[in-house]
Design a protein around this motif. Structure first.
Motif, PDB file in Angstrom:
ATOM      1  N   ASP A 153      54.306  77.038   3.567  1.00  0.00           N
ATOM      2  CA  ASP A 153      54.579  76.083   2.648  1.00  0.00           C
ATOM      3  C   ASP A 153      54.341  76.798   1.095  1.00  0.00           C
ATOM      4  OD1 ASP A 153      54.997  74.131   4.249  1.00  0.00           O
ATOM      5  OD2 ASP A 153      53.012  73.206   4.092  1.00  0.00           O
ATOM      6  N   TRP A 174      57.185  77.546  -1.706  1.00  0.00           N
ATOM      7  CA  TRP A 174      56.915  76.823  -2.989  1.00  0.00           C
ATOM      8  C   TRP A 174      57.264  77.832  -4.029  1.00  0.00           C
ATOM      9  CZ3 TRP A 174      53.218  77.753  -7.048  1.00  0.00           C
ATOM     10  CH2 TRP A 174      53.202  76.683  -7.805  1.00  0.00           C
ATOM     11  N   HIS A 232      60.152  78.349  -7.226  1.00  0.00           N
ATOM     12  CA  HIS A 232      59.830  78.802  -8.624  1.00  0.00           C
ATOM     13  C   HIS A 232      60.588  80.068  -8.946  1.00  0.00           C
ATOM     14  CE1 HIS A 232      57.153  75.777 -10.045  1.00  0.00           C
ATOM     15  NE2 HIS A 232      57.032  75.553  -8.588  1.00  0.00           N
TER      16      HIS A 232
END
Lengths: 81, 715
Positions: free
Chosen positions: B349, B353, B357
């Motif tokens: 995760d 994530w 970005h």
């Protein structure tokens, strides 16, 4: 030759034996000597491995496992307890 | 390197032994000792992280060196191989002897085990025969105290004639005193005068016969009396070493030959045959050790090792020995599989994530799409996968495994299994090298050095790959979890463990079978002699285990995987995205491999993943996923269910999963392992054999299983 001598692998578990003769030669003999298996050394047969071979022995405070091929070349005198 | 001051005189010796001197004022200290005495703990405690490991020049024996500073003096500690003797029965013994003899260390520290002093004194006495500058370190004093064994260190020092320091290296006790004493001996402030072993009168006379001549030749460099004895005993390896290190040519010294012959004749006249000489020499040493030990060791409780005996009677019992071993292994895997799930998901995760970005960052920069795709979808995603899949299991597996190692359980595994290895004409210590293989096959292959017989070492090397390493566990675990365990409901991690365990047991059976096959064909021979020490169980030091396994093993293996995965991710992305006609290169290759792969129950993409996974087995599954995704980059791995669906969409059945697991167990070793095999065997031929044997095995096993299942109509 003393007929009371048996080979180490025939020494029953839990019994003590006194080393009387090594019938191995060359590197095997030298390895045995390095373990401290000289004349009159007391050896205790401690336990068999799950398959019965090798067998663990107490030799001069250390626990050493020997295959039957090697142990059969070490003649000991069984000590009655 | 030119002819500097360093390459002549003692400098040459340092060079020949590759001692890493920083300045000529550095003091060189040799560290000797029996195996299992905590010698490496002493080494690590003294040197910390300032270590350097390599090989002894021209030998496959590990050479570890480290440095420490004490009282403003720099010391280089050279860790000699752990040996019971220096009588040159093995390469390790030769290396240790040569360094003490010819490396001119400023002092030699002999580490001994306080709980088993008599046996250790053998080596001490052999070393004090060679050199005076010895410090004896009686380690494991805490274990001795626990077992109520008392050692009179002062008396021991008096009887040996060398300084003695008691230590408990694992908590640092006594190390300062040891360093102080080493300093004194190295600087000459303390000049030990070791008690010499007295030999049989006849033998002493024979030594006197040879000694004056040898003294003339090498007396200023090494102890001539000791050399005389060794040469009378017919130790030709020492003669070779003298010739090569001291640049003499003693082999052609006729005077020496004559003297040695005279000595032999004299002995024969006294009824001592040369063949019995070794017995007499060793007996003298062993008896001296026995007498000293009697004087200094007092055992308060004769039953001090009863606890060890009791543990052994359970762990190596006829009935329970092997079941316990399998259960312990299973427990380790279950803890690894069950424990790694949650942190793996969290890591994934987190890393994905970050990916989001990264993508926004690239679009903000306005870089071309293909650069973003290569860097983020190719390299970053592969890295993210490798880290999230590999790190948690390794961070659990390695400490658990190191724990078993520290407890002293591994020699018991060798004891339990030796019979089967003997039947396979292999060496009992092969069980130990296989255990190392669970961590990393390359490490397992280096561990094969503990097997003396070259034939049996080769067998252990070639078959090491049948033990799945940490890089292959994720593949096995992932496939077992999604195809075998998915149907098991609440018991899923249990079922996955059983499947992985079954694969490993199969690996052991294949190892034994192939070992036997090799022994009967290209590596013919009988099993060599086997002696295995079963050291006392030790209380493990949890803190040290975690630090050591995380830094030495986990981060090392992960680092290597990352270094390999990054370029591999790039190559795979390129292969999957560059098209010829209307198919990508990857698809074309896979299509080419497909017919053959189908015979083995696989498909072309799976085969391609194994081929591209040559640099590191860890990336097989990521490559596979990337290949299956039409967009040519890895999916975001939200759940195993998603992965299962992807595989099923690509025609997977349970048979595909089983065959992939089998092929993962039996296929070519990874690049690092092959390179290690080449280094250890010094032979391309055996590297080739090590490549072919598991590969052919894998093809045969998968073919039989796939065709068998189809014939029986099970699918």
């Amino acid at each position: 030759m003393n007929k009371n001598l048996i080979s180490l692998d025939k020494l029953p578990v839990g019994c003590l034996g006194k080393v009387k003769k090594l019938i191995a030669n060359g590197i095997t003999r030298r390895r045995m000597l390095d373990l401290g298996l000289i004349d009159d050394t007391t050896v205790e047969s401690l336990r068999k491995s799950p398959a019965g071979d090798p067998i663990a022995y107490e030799i001069r405070g250390a626990v050493i496992a020997l295959r039957s091929e090697e142990a059969s070349k070490i003649l000991v005198e069984s000590i009655q307890q | 390197m030119g002819l500097t001051k360093q390459s002549t005189g003692t400098g040459a010796l340092k060079e020949m032994f590759e001692v890493q001197l920083e300045s000529p004022d550095d003091k060189v200290i040799a560290l000797a000792g029996n195996p299992n005495t905590g010698k490496s703990t002493v080494f690590n405690s003294l040197t910390g992280l300032n270590q350097h490991t390599g090989n002894w020049p021209g030998k496959t024996v590990t050479n570890a060196q480290g440095r420490y500073v004490h009282q403003n003096q720099k010391y280089i500690l050279v860790d000699l191989p752990g040996t019971y003797s220096l009588l040159a029965n093995s390469v390790e013994e030769e290396v240790a002897r040569d360094f003490i003899c010819f490396g001119n260390p400023h002092a030699t520290v002999v580490v001994t085990d306080a709980t088993c002093l008599e046996r250790n004194l053998n080596l001490v006495l052999q070393i004090t025969e060679i050199t005076n500058k010895v410090v004896v370190c009686v380690n494991l004093m805490d274990e001795a105290k626990r077992k109520k064994i008392k050692i009179d260190l002062e008396k021991l020092s008096k009887l040996l004639g060398v300084p003695v320091v008691g230590t408990t290296a694992r908590n640092g006790k006594g190390l300062k005193e040891l360093k102080d004493m080493v300093e004194k001996v190295a600087c000459g402030e303390v000049n030990p005068t070791p008690t010499k072993i007295s030999y049989d009168e006849v033998l002493e006379k024979a030594i006197e016969e040879v000694d004056p001549h040898i003294h003339k030749l090498v007396g200023h460099q090494i102890n001539s009396k000791w050399v005389s004895l060794r040469l009378i005993d017919g130790d030709t390896t020492l003669l070779d070493s003298i010739n090569s290190f001291l640049k003499y040519n003693l082999s052609e010294d006729n005077m020496l030959h004559m003297k040695l012959e005279d000595a032999g004749t004299k002995l024969k006249a006294e009824n001592i045959m040369l063949a019995d000489l070794r017995d007499i020499i060793v007996s003298s040493i062993v008896k001296t050790a026995e007498n000293i030990s009697k004087e200094v060791v007092s055992i308060e409780n004769e039953a001090y090792n009863q606890l060890d005996r009791k543990i052994d009677s359970v762990l190596t019992s006829r009935l329970f020995g092997i079941p316990i071993m399998v259960s312990l292994l299973g427990l380790v895997f279950w803890l690894t599989i069950a424990g790694a799930n949650v942190p793996s998901a969290m890591l994934a995760d987190g890393l994905f994530w970050i990916e989001g970005h990264l993508t926004s960052f690239f679009s903000w920069l306005g870089t071309p799409v293909w650069i973003h795709d290569i860097l983020v979808l190719g390299i970053y995603r592969t890295l993210a996968w490798v880290v999230s899949v590999m790190l948690p299991p390794m961070a659990i597996f390695f400490p658990l495994f190191t724990l078993l190692e520290d407890l002293g359980y591994l020699p018991r595994v060798a004891f339990n299994l030796d019979y089967y290895f003997k039947k396979a004409c292999a060496h009992g210590k092969q069980a130990l090298t296989m255990c190392m293989g669970f961590g990393c096959n390359a490490a397992g292959i280096i561990a094969c050095r503990i097997i003396d017989s070259p034939r049996e070492r080769l067998i252990a090397t070639i078959t090491n790959n049948f033990v799945p390493c940490n890089g292959r566990f994720p593949t096995l675990i992932a496939l077992a979890s999604i195809f075998i365990a998915a149907s098991a409901g609440a018991f899923s991690s249990f079922a996955a463990t059983l499947a992985v365990l079954a694969t490993i047991i199969l690996g052991v059976i294949i190892t034994l079978f192939i070992s036997k096959l090799l022994s009967k064909t290209i590596l013919k021979g009988l099993p060599s002699s086997f002696t295995l020490e079963l050291p006392p169980y030790r209380k493990p030091q949890v803190g040290r285990i975690i630090v050591r396994s995380v830094f030495d093993r986990t981060l090392f293996v992960l680092g290597r995987a990352v270094v390999i995965a990054a370029p591999a991710g790039l190559v795979i992305w390129v292969m999957a995205n560059i098209t010829i006609g209307d198919a990508s290169i990857l698809t074309l290759c896979a299509q080419f491999l497909d017919p053959f792969s189908r015979l083995l129950g696989l498909d072309g993409y799976i085969m391609m993943a194994f081929i591209l996974g040559l640099p590191a087995n860890e990336i097989v599954i990521p490559i596979l996923i990337m290949s299956y995704m039409s967009k040519g980059s890895m999916l975001e791995l939200d759940s195993l269910a998603e992965m299962r669906q992807l595989f099923i969409d690509n025609g997977w059945t349970w048979l595909t999963a089983v065959c992939t697991m089998l092929f993962s167990l039996n296929h070519w070793p990874c690049g690092t392992t092959l390179w290690t095999i080449r280094k250890e065997t010094q032979s391309w031929k055996w590297t080739g054999v090590s490549f072919l044997v598991p590969t052919i095995t894998g093809i045969v096993v998968c073919f039989i299983v796939a065709q068998g299942v189809k014939l029986l109509g099970l699918i």
